[in-house]
Design a protein around this motif. Structure first.
Motif, PDB file in Angstrom:
ATOM      1  N   GLN A 177      13.035  -0.789   3.082  1.00 24.09           N
ATOM      2  CA  GLN A 177      13.866  -1.447   2.080  1.00 24.09           C
ATOM      3  C   GLN A 177      13.201  -2.716   1.573  1.00 24.09           C
ATOM      4  O   GLN A 177      13.263  -3.040   0.377  1.00 24.09           O
ATOM      5  N   LEU A 178      12.526  -3.437   2.476  1.00 21.83           N
ATOM      6  CA  LEU A 178      11.833  -4.653   2.063  1.00 21.83           C
ATOM      7  C   LEU A 178      10.739  -4.332   1.047  1.00 21.83           C
ATOM      8  O   LEU A 178      10.606  -5.020   0.026  1.00 21.83           O
ATOM      9  N   HIS A 179       9.943  -3.297   1.320  1.00 27.21           N
ATOM     10  CA  HIS A 179       8.918  -2.883   0.358  1.00 27.21           C
ATOM     11  C   HIS A 179       9.542  -2.555  -0.993  1.00 27.21           C
ATOM     12  O   HIS A 179       9.031  -2.947  -2.046  1.00 27.21           O
ATOM     13  N   SER A 180      10.643  -1.813  -0.957  1.00 27.64           N
ATOM     14  CA  SER A 180      11.315  -1.417  -2.190  1.00 27.64           C
ATOM     15  C   SER A 180      11.799  -2.629  -2.976  1.00 27.64           C
ATOM     16  O   SER A 180      11.618  -2.714  -4.198  1.00 27.64           O
ATOM     17  N   ASP A 181      12.371  -3.604  -2.269  1.00 29.93           N
ATOM     18  CA  ASP A 181      12.915  -4.775  -2.941  1.00 29.93           C
ATOM     19  C   ASP A 181      11.814  -5.695  -3.480  1.00 29.93           C
ATOM     20  O   ASP A 181      11.980  -6.321  -4.538  1.00 29.93           O
ATOM     21  N   GLN A 182      10.692  -5.767  -2.785  1.00 29.70           N
ATOM     22  CA  GLN A 182       9.688  -6.751  -3.185  1.00 29.70           C
ATOM     23  C   GLN A 182       8.928  -6.367  -4.449  1.00 29.70           C
ATOM     24  O   GLN A 182       8.251  -7.215  -5.037  1.00 29.70           O
TER      25      GLN A 182
ATOM     26  N   ILE B 234       9.421   5.215 -13.236  1.00 28.43           N
ATOM     27  CA  ILE B 234       9.128   4.522 -11.985  1.00 28.43           C
ATOM     28  C   ILE B 234       8.867   5.581 -10.928  1.00 28.43           C
ATOM     29  O   ILE B 234       9.783   6.283 -10.481  1.00 28.43           O
ATOM     30  N   ALA B 235       7.611   5.713 -10.538  1.00 32.86           N
ATOM     31  CA  ALA B 235       7.180   6.827  -9.698  1.00 32.86           C
ATOM     32  C   ALA B 235       7.191   6.460  -8.218  1.00 32.86           C
ATOM     33  O   ALA B 235       6.165   6.478  -7.532  1.00 32.86           O
ATOM     34  N   CYS B 236       8.369   6.113  -7.737  1.00 30.46           N
ATOM     35  CA  CYS B 236       8.611   5.922  -6.305  1.00 30.46           C
ATOM     36  C   CYS B 236       9.985   6.497  -6.029  1.00 30.46           C
ATOM     37  O   CYS B 236      10.939   6.224  -6.776  1.00 30.46           O
ATOM     38  N   TYR B 237      10.119   7.284  -4.966  1.00 30.07           N
ATOM     39  CA  TYR B 237      11.350   8.041  -4.784  1.00 30.07           C
ATOM     40  C   TYR B 237      12.581   7.185  -4.529  1.00 30.07           C
ATOM     41  O   TYR B 237      13.699   7.651  -4.702  1.00 30.07           O
ATOM     42  N   SER B 238      12.409   5.937  -4.167  1.00 27.06           N
ATOM     43  CA  SER B 238      13.580   5.062  -4.005  1.00 27.06           C
ATOM     44  C   SER B 238      14.074   4.495  -5.333  1.00 27.06           C
ATOM     45  O   SER B 238      15.071   3.783  -5.367  1.00 27.06           O
ATOM     46  N   ASP B 239      13.355   4.775  -6.427  1.00 24.70           N
ATOM     47  CA  ASP B 239      13.675   4.202  -7.748  1.00 24.70           C
ATOM     48  C   ASP B 239      13.823   2.684  -7.688  1.00 24.70           C
ATOM     49  O   ASP B 239      14.792   2.110  -8.205  1.00 24.70           O
ATOM     50  N   PRO B 240      12.860   1.978  -7.056  1.00 27.18           N
ATOM     51  CA  PRO B 240      12.998   0.518  -6.961  1.00 27.18           C
ATOM     52  C   PRO B 240      12.993  -0.144  -8.332  1.00 27.18           C
ATOM     53  O   PRO B 240      12.251   0.256  -9.226  1.00 27.18           O
ATOM     54  N   GLY B 241      13.856  -1.120  -8.483  1.00 27.48           N
ATOM     55  CA  GLY B 241      13.880  -1.910  -9.709  1.00 27.48           C
ATOM     56  C   GLY B 241      14.410  -1.203 -10.936  1.00 27.48           C
ATOM     57  O   GLY B 241      14.325  -1.740 -12.047  1.00 27.48           O
TER      58      GLY B 241
ATOM     59  N   PHE C 287       0.828  -1.209   0.000  1.00 29.54           N
ATOM     60  CA  PHE C 287       0.000   0.000   0.000  1.00 29.54           C
ATOM     61  C   PHE C 287       0.861   1.257   0.000  1.00 29.54           C
ATOM     62  O   PHE C 287       0.455   2.295  -0.525  1.00 29.54           O
ATOM     63  N   GLY C 288       2.038   1.160   0.561  1.00 32.22           N
ATOM     64  CA  GLY C 288       3.014   2.252   0.515  1.00 32.22           C
ATOM     65  C   GLY C 288       4.401   1.661   0.588  1.00 32.22           C
ATOM     66  O   GLY C 288       4.633   0.698   1.323  1.00 32.22           O
ATOM     67  N   ILE C 289       5.342   2.210  -0.170  1.00 31.03           N
ATOM     68  CA  ILE C 289       6.725   1.727  -0.115  1.00 31.03           C
ATOM     69  C   ILE C 289       7.445   2.543   0.948  1.00 31.03           C
ATOM     70  O   ILE C 289       7.826   3.695   0.721  1.00 31.03           O
ATOM     71  N   GLU C 290       7.606   1.934   2.114  1.00 33.35           N
ATOM     72  CA  GLU C 290       8.095   2.670   3.282  1.00 33.35           C
ATOM     73  C   GLU C 290       9.274   1.985   3.960  1.00 33.35           C
ATOM     74  O   GLU C 290       9.667   2.371   5.057  1.00 33.35           O
TER      75      GLU C 290
ATOM     76  N   MET D 175       5.358  10.561   8.223  1.00 38.65           N
ATOM     77  CA  MET D 175       3.981  10.159   7.989  1.00 38.65           C
ATOM     78  C   MET D 175       3.982   9.060   6.940  1.00 38.65           C
ATOM     79  O   MET D 175       4.997   8.821   6.284  1.00 38.65           O
ATOM     80  N   SER D 176       2.860   8.385   6.787  1.00 36.30           N
ATOM     81  CA  SER D 176       2.783   7.312   5.805  1.00 36.30           C
ATOM     82  C   SER D 176       2.603   7.879   4.404  1.00 36.30           C
ATOM     83  O   SER D 176       2.264   9.061   4.233  1.00 36.30           O
ATOM     84  N   VAL D 177       2.819   7.032   3.393  1.00 38.19           N
ATOM     85  CA  VAL D 177       2.595   7.454   2.012  1.00 38.19           C
ATOM     86  C   VAL D 177       1.137   7.874   1.821  1.00 38.19           C
ATOM     87  O   VAL D 177       0.841   8.873   1.178  1.00 38.19           O
ATOM     88  N   ASP D 178       0.219   7.124   2.419  1.00 40.47           N
ATOM     89  CA  ASP D 178      -1.195   7.464   2.280  1.00 40.47           C
ATOM     90  C   ASP D 178      -1.508   8.809   2.921  1.00 40.47           C
ATOM     91  O   ASP D 178      -2.236   9.630   2.351  1.00 40.47           O
ATOM     92  N   GLU D 179      -0.945   9.082   4.101  1.00 46.76           N
ATOM     93  CA  GLU D 179      -1.155  10.377   4.752  1.00 46.76           C
ATOM     94  C   GLU D 179      -0.590  11.512   3.899  1.00 46.76           C
ATOM     95  O   GLU D 179      -1.179  12.589   3.810  1.00 46.76           O
ATOM     96  N   SER D 180       0.558  11.270   3.257  1.00 45.28           N
ATOM     97  CA  SER D 180       1.168  12.320   2.436  1.00 45.28           C
ATOM     98  C   SER D 180       0.276  12.698   1.269  1.00 45.28           C
ATOM     99  O   SER D 180       0.247  13.848   0.837  1.00 45.28           O
ATOM    100  N   ALA D 181      -0.469  11.726   0.747  1.00 40.96           N
ATOM    101  CA  ALA D 181      -1.342  11.982  -0.393  1.00 40.96           C
ATOM    102  C   ALA D 181      -2.676  12.577   0.017  1.00 40.96           C
ATOM    103  O   ALA D 181      -3.257  13.384  -0.707  1.00 40.96           O
ATOM    104  N   ARG D 182      -3.177  12.195   1.222  1.00 41.73           N
ATOM    105  CA  ARG D 182      -4.552  12.566   1.572  1.00 41.73           C
ATOM    106  C   ARG D 182      -4.701  13.224   2.939  1.00 41.73           C
ATOM    107  O   ARG D 182      -5.794  13.668   3.293  1.00 41.73           O
TER     108      ARG D 182
END
Length: 218
Positions: A50-55, A75-82, A45-48, A146-153
């Motif tokens: 390293q595990l989220h980024s890798d998966q 790739i629209a995630c600030y960690s540039d995963p993958g 639900f949010g990439i927050e 804050m969470s990714v969801d909080e940042s958006a909403r």
């Protein structure tokens, strides 16, 4: 080079994708490549972490392989995963928003500040900026926590952005990068309030993609 620029939100939060879509509306110009924002439904639900980024690396690569019609990917995630895996298999350019966002900010200022989502993100960002060779020009990175969801909403997101942005200016930052795709809707208002360039990294990456695709048409 025909086809659309495919902007991939690697988390499964549709609100983040909707925010990206709205922030990219000014880039949809007559005669320019179409810009399509998609959600990686297999993602967290949010990439927050390293595990989220890798998966999300393998699901991202599978999506890139499936979209043989695309002219470019973002790739629209600030960690540039993958990003390395996707570049290795894609016949068209692949842009990451952290890389593009930082480089866009460095084109506007000598020293820049990064607005992170959480303290846990800072190490990933720092390692990537070291890989990019730009660490000496980073005035600081501060977290909203804050969470990714909080940042958006979240109702209090903008006030927290003002607080963190002001602290980064105090650190010596002359331009800021929003370190999460979910912050896209706040860029214009924050730039006006703080009085210095504020870079939305997804806009920066799409600008890079547009340049690459249009140049390939020459």
């Amino acid at each position: 080079m025909s086809g659309s620029i495919v902007v991939i939100n690697p988390n499964s939060n549709q609100a983040v994708t909707d925010g990206l879509d709205a922030a990219l509306a000014p880039f949809r110009l007559e005669g320019a490549p179409a810009i399509e924002c998609v959600t990686l439904t297999e993602g967290p639900f949010g990439i927050e972490s390293q595990l989220h980024s890798d998966q999300v690396v393998l699901p991202l690569a599978r999506l890139v392989e499936a979209r043989s019609d695309a002219a470019a990917f973002v790739i629209a995630c600030y960690s540039d995963p993958g990003i390395d895996a996707c570049r290795a298999i894609s016949p068209v350019p692949v842009f990451g928003i952290q890389e593009s966002g930082v480089l866009a900010a460095l084109a506007r200022a000598d020293r820049i500040g990064i607005v992170a989502i959480s303290d846990a993100s800072e190490r990933r960002h720092r390692l990537y900026m070291r890989r990019m060779g730009v660490s000496a020009r980073i005035a600081g990175e501060r977290a909203l926590n804050m969470s990714v969801d909080e940042s958006a909403r979240g109702a209090g997101t903008f006030d927290r952005l003002l607080e963190v942005g002001g602290a980064l200016i105090g650190d010596g930052a002359e331009a800021l990068v929003l370190g999460c795709a979910g912050l896209a809707t706040h860029r214009t208002r924050l730039e006006a309030a703080l009085g210095l360039p504020v870079i939305d990294p997804t806009q920066a990456a799409v600008a890079d993609a547009l340049g690459a695709v249009l140049a390939a048409r020459l």
